[in-house]
Design a protein around this motif. Structure first.
Motif, short mmCIF file in Angstrom:
data_model
loop_
_atom_site.label_atom_id
_atom_site.label_comp_id
_atom_site.label_asym_id
_atom_site.label_seq_id
_atom_site.Cartn_x
_atom_site.Cartn_y
_atom_site.Cartn_z
N GLU A 14 -9.09 -54.17 20.51
CA GLU A 14 -8.95 -54.99 21.72
C GLU A 14 -9.97 -56.15 21.72
OE1 GLU A 14 -9.18 -52.79 25.42
OE2 GLU A 14 -9.55 -54.69 26.47
N ILE A 15 -11.19 -55.86 21.33
CA ILE A 15 -12.21 -56.93 21.32
C ILE A 15 -11.88 -57.96 20.23
CG2 ILE A 15 -14.67 -57.44 20.88
CD1 ILE A 15 -15.30 -54.79 22.36
N LEU A 16 -11.50 -57.48 19.06
CA LEU A 16 -11.21 -58.43 17.97
C LEU A 16 -9.97 -59.28 18.27
CD1 LEU A 16 -11.90 -56.34 14.71
CD2 LEU A 16 -13.47 -57.72 16.07
N ALA A 17 -9.08 -58.76 19.13
CA ALA A 17 -7.80 -59.45 19.40
C ALA A 17 -7.99 -60.86 19.93
CB ALA A 17 -6.97 -58.62 20.38
N THR A 18 -9.13 -61.11 20.59
CA THR A 18 -9.32 -62.48 21.12
C THR A 18 -10.65 -63.08 20.66
OG1 THR A 18 -10.36 -61.72 23.19
CG2 THR A 18 -7.95 -61.92 23.20
N ARG B 241 -1.81 -70.69 18.80
CA ARG B 241 -1.57 -72.09 19.16
C ARG B 241 -2.90 -72.86 19.23
NH1 ARG B 241 0.64 -73.45 24.52
NH2 ARG B 241 0.23 -75.67 24.47
N LEU B 242 -3.88 -72.22 19.83
CA LEU B 242 -5.20 -72.86 19.93
C LEU B 242 -5.76 -73.18 18.55
CD1 LEU B 242 -7.84 -73.47 21.70
CD2 LEU B 242 -8.56 -71.20 21.00
N MET B 243 -5.67 -72.20 17.64
CA MET B 243 -6.21 -72.42 16.30
C MET B 243 -5.49 -73.58 15.60
SD MET B 243 -6.77 -68.52 15.11
CE MET B 243 -7.12 -68.88 13.41
N SER B 244 -4.20 -73.60 15.77
CA SER B 244 -3.41 -74.64 15.12
C SER B 244 -3.72 -76.02 15.72
CB SER B 244 -1.93 -74.24 15.24
OG SER B 244 -1.12 -75.33 15.08
N CYS B 245 -3.81 -76.10 17.06
CA CYS B 245 -4.11 -77.39 17.71
C CYS B 245 -5.52 -77.85 17.35
CB CYS B 245 -3.96 -77.29 19.22
SG CYS B 245 -2.28 -76.98 19.72
N CYS B 246 -6.48 -76.90 17.29
CA CYS B 246 -7.85 -77.27 16.91
C CYS B 246 -7.85 -77.80 15.48
CB CYS B 246 -8.79 -76.07 17.02
SG CYS B 246 -9.36 -75.77 18.70
N GLU B 247 -7.13 -77.13 14.61
CA GLU B 247 -7.10 -77.56 13.21
C GLU B 247 -6.52 -78.97 13.09
OE1 GLU B 247 -6.09 -74.50 10.56
OE2 GLU B 247 -6.75 -75.71 8.84
N ASP B 248 -5.49 -79.26 13.89
CA ASP B 248 -4.92 -80.63 13.87
C ASP B 248 -5.97 -81.67 14.24
OD1 ASP B 248 -2.49 -79.57 13.24
OD2 ASP B 248 -1.66 -79.68 15.28
N ARG B 249 -6.97 -81.24 15.01
CA ARG B 249 -8.04 -82.18 15.41
C ARG B 249 -9.31 -81.98 14.58
NH1 ARG B 249 -7.98 -82.19 21.91
NH2 ARG B 249 -9.51 -83.82 21.51
N GLY B 250 -9.16 -81.28 13.47
CA GLY B 250 -10.25 -81.17 12.49
C GLY B 250 -11.23 -80.03 12.73
N VAL B 251 -10.91 -79.14 13.68
CA VAL B 251 -11.84 -78.04 13.99
C VAL B 251 -11.26 -76.71 13.48
CG1 VAL B 251 -12.97 -76.74 15.85
CG2 VAL B 251 -12.83 -79.24 15.97
N VAL B 252 -11.98 -76.10 12.56
CA VAL B 252 -11.46 -74.90 11.90
C VAL B 252 -12.03 -73.64 12.55
CG1 VAL B 252 -11.23 -73.69 9.69
CG2 VAL B 252 -11.27 -76.20 9.73
N LEU B 253 -11.15 -72.89 13.20
CA LEU B 253 -11.55 -71.61 13.81
C LEU B 253 -10.95 -70.48 12.98
CD1 LEU B 253 -10.78 -72.34 17.59
CD2 LEU B 253 -13.00 -72.49 16.45
N LYS B 254 -11.67 -69.35 12.93
CA LYS B 254 -11.13 -68.15 12.28
C LYS B 254 -10.96 -67.10 13.36
CE LYS B 254 -11.56 -69.85 8.14
NZ LYS B 254 -10.47 -70.15 7.26
N TRP B 255 -10.02 -66.19 13.11
CA TRP B 255 -9.67 -65.18 14.11
C TRP B 255 -9.88 -63.78 13.53
CZ3 TRP B 255 -4.02 -63.48 15.00
CH2 TRP B 255 -3.94 -62.62 16.11
N PHE B 256 -10.78 -63.02 14.15
CA PHE B 256 -11.06 -61.68 13.62
C PHE B 256 -9.98 -60.65 13.99
CE2 PHE B 256 -15.53 -63.21 13.26
CZ PHE B 256 -15.65 -63.00 11.90
N GLY B 257 -9.06 -61.06 14.87
CA GLY B 257 -8.05 -60.09 15.31
C GLY B 257 -6.77 -60.14 14.48
N ASP B 258 -6.73 -61.03 13.52
CA ASP B 258 -5.49 -61.18 12.74
C ASP B 258 -5.16 -59.89 11.99
OD1 ASP B 258 -3.41 -62.07 11.11
OD2 ASP B 258 -4.28 -64.08 10.97
N PRO B 259 -3.96 -59.34 12.19
CA PRO B 259 -3.62 -58.11 11.47
C PRO B 259 -3.53 -58.33 9.95
CG PRO B 259 -1.81 -58.79 12.92
CD PRO B 259 -2.92 -59.76 13.13
N GLU B 260 -3.29 -59.58 9.55
CA GLU B 260 -3.25 -59.91 8.12
C GLU B 260 -4.62 -60.41 7.67
OE1 GLU B 260 -1.21 -59.92 5.37
OE2 GLU B 260 -0.21 -58.49 6.70
#
Ligand SMILES: Cc1ncc(COP(=O)(O)O)c(C=O)c1O
Length: 396
Positions: free
Chosen positions: A362-366, A318-337
């Motif tokens: 566990e560390i990559l998850a967040t 949700r955070l990534m999606s809300c940030c993206e809506d406001r123009g901020v692109v975050l990447k997530w190292f915990g994504d299983p895909e």
């Protein structure tokens, strides 16, 4: 509502001096590194000499990419099919890919809370695996305690290859990243600290390693045209025994890299100032965890990583999606895909035995990641950090 409008993939233009040099190379028609007049040094030769001098290492080879440099570094070091190579579980896909390209087997080591390689796990895995090679990725510019790394390498007789794709210009206790190991590899791909679209640099102080790397890179028998290289006699036997895996750099890329190298230190300072502007604001949010950078480390803040240990997967998404809506692109190292440039170690399914690394998972998850291109001003960085903090508060 604050919104950020610039793009996270926009790097700075190539300096005017680099464009002029590139035009000169194109006008000459002599783009191939060995297409020189007698006594002339090509742009590629000059880049190698200048980068070797910058690092304070005698030998340098420019090649087609950072991943390619890693591959031939291991080949030149003597890695054989089936050999085990210790490396970070938290890194990007070209690193295990280069190990696989040698027919070798990655032995993945856990990540620690500070996003560096876990040195206790390194000791355990070095002992258990009996590996003789260690490909250390200074992932996202986080430099592990290099004094301890070197002590471990000595104790287990590990041949150390440093992956400095994210640490060009960084140092540990005043010693440049890339000067600790037996070989170092750098990338000059667009999102790194020097930009030639694609490109790589391999450095070493070992004569035989550089001689083999030069032959591997596709020098044909023109090795005597290299200047940041060992003397000709070192090639005497090696030239018969070393395969050509063509992956040279050309003069056009070298021409645009040289002026960038001349201002690398200034650029590095600028990245770090921007990193610190973001870090300062994020650090005020009690939900955010950012490792304290050790005093010994001079890092280059061309990207920032932070964790939200109390966030669930749903909250991260949700955070990534809300940030993206406001123009901020975050990447997530915990994504299983595996997505974009990130992929978690368990998606590298060509590694025969899936590594069991619950701590890393566990560390990559967040763990979140954001690029900091130099086209962003310090004000831009503060705006971005404000948006991230506001969005974290909304999603908590
Ligand atoms: C950690 C790391 N190592 C190595 C490489 C390989 O560099 P290149 O893209 O030049 O092959 C990359 C590139 O993204 C990287 O991020």
């Amino acid at each position: 509502m604050k919104v950020f409008k610039k793009t996270f993939t926009q790097q700075e233009p190539i300096p005017a001096e680099g464009i002029a040099a590139a035009i000169e190379v194109m006008s000459s028609g002599r783009l191939h590194r060995y297409n020189t007049q007698p006594g002339e040094k090509s742009e590629t030769d000059l880049l190698e000499l200048e980068f070797a001098e910058y690092l304070g290492i005698p030998y340098c080879l420019a090649c087609s990419s950072g991943g390619y440099a890693l591959h031939i570094a291991m080949k030149a070091a003597g890695v054989q099919p089936g050999d085990k190579v210790l490396s970070n579980a938290f890194t990007l896909a070209p690193v295990p890919g280069a190990i696989h390209n040698c027919g070798a087997v990655p032995v993945l080591v856990d990540v620690a809370e500070d996003y560096c390689i876990d040195l206790n796990d390194l000791e355990n895995k070095a002992e258990e695996s009996g590996a003789k090679y260690f490909l250390l990725s200074h992932m996202r510019g986080h430099i592990a305690d290099m004094d301890r790394v070197i002590e471990i390498c000595k104790r287990f007789n590990l041949f150390l290859i440093e992956d400095c794709a994210h640490t060009m210009g960084a140092s540990w206790n005043g010693k440049k990243s890339g000067t600790f190991g037996d070989i170092a590899c750098f990338s000059t791909q667009t999102y790194k600290h020097l930009n030639s679209g694609e490109g790589g640099l391999l450095t070493t102080h070992h004569q035989d390693v550089m001689a083999k790397a030069i032959i591997h890179s596709g020098s044909y028998m023109l090795f005597d045209r290299h200047f940041a290289a060992p003397p000709e006699e070192i090639f005497e036997q090696i030239r018969y025994e070393t395969a050509n895996y063509s992956g040279r750099m050309d003069n056009l890329r070298a021409a645009i890299l040289r002026p960038q190298l001349a201002s690398l230190n200034i650029q590095c300072e600028q990245w770090t100032q921007r990193y610190q502007a973001i870090e300062k604001i994020l650090a005020h949010c009690s939900l955010v965890q950012i490792p304290t950078r050790p005093k010994a480390e001079f890092f280059v803040g061309s990207s920032i990583q932070f964790s939200l240990p109390r966030f669930s997967t749903e909250q991260i998404l949700r955070l990534m999606s809300c940030c993206e809506d406001r123009g901020v692109v975050l990447k997530w190292f915990g994504d299983p895909e595996p997505k974009g440039y990130t992929s978690r170690y368990d998606s590298w399914r060509y590694i025969q035995e899936e590594p069991q690394l619950p701590k890393t998972k566990e560390i990559l998850a967040t763990l979140l990641d954001m690029r900091i291109p130099l086209t962003f001003s310090k004000d831009d960085c503060e705006l971005i950090a404000d948006i991230i903090v506001e969005t974290i508060e909304e999603c908590k």
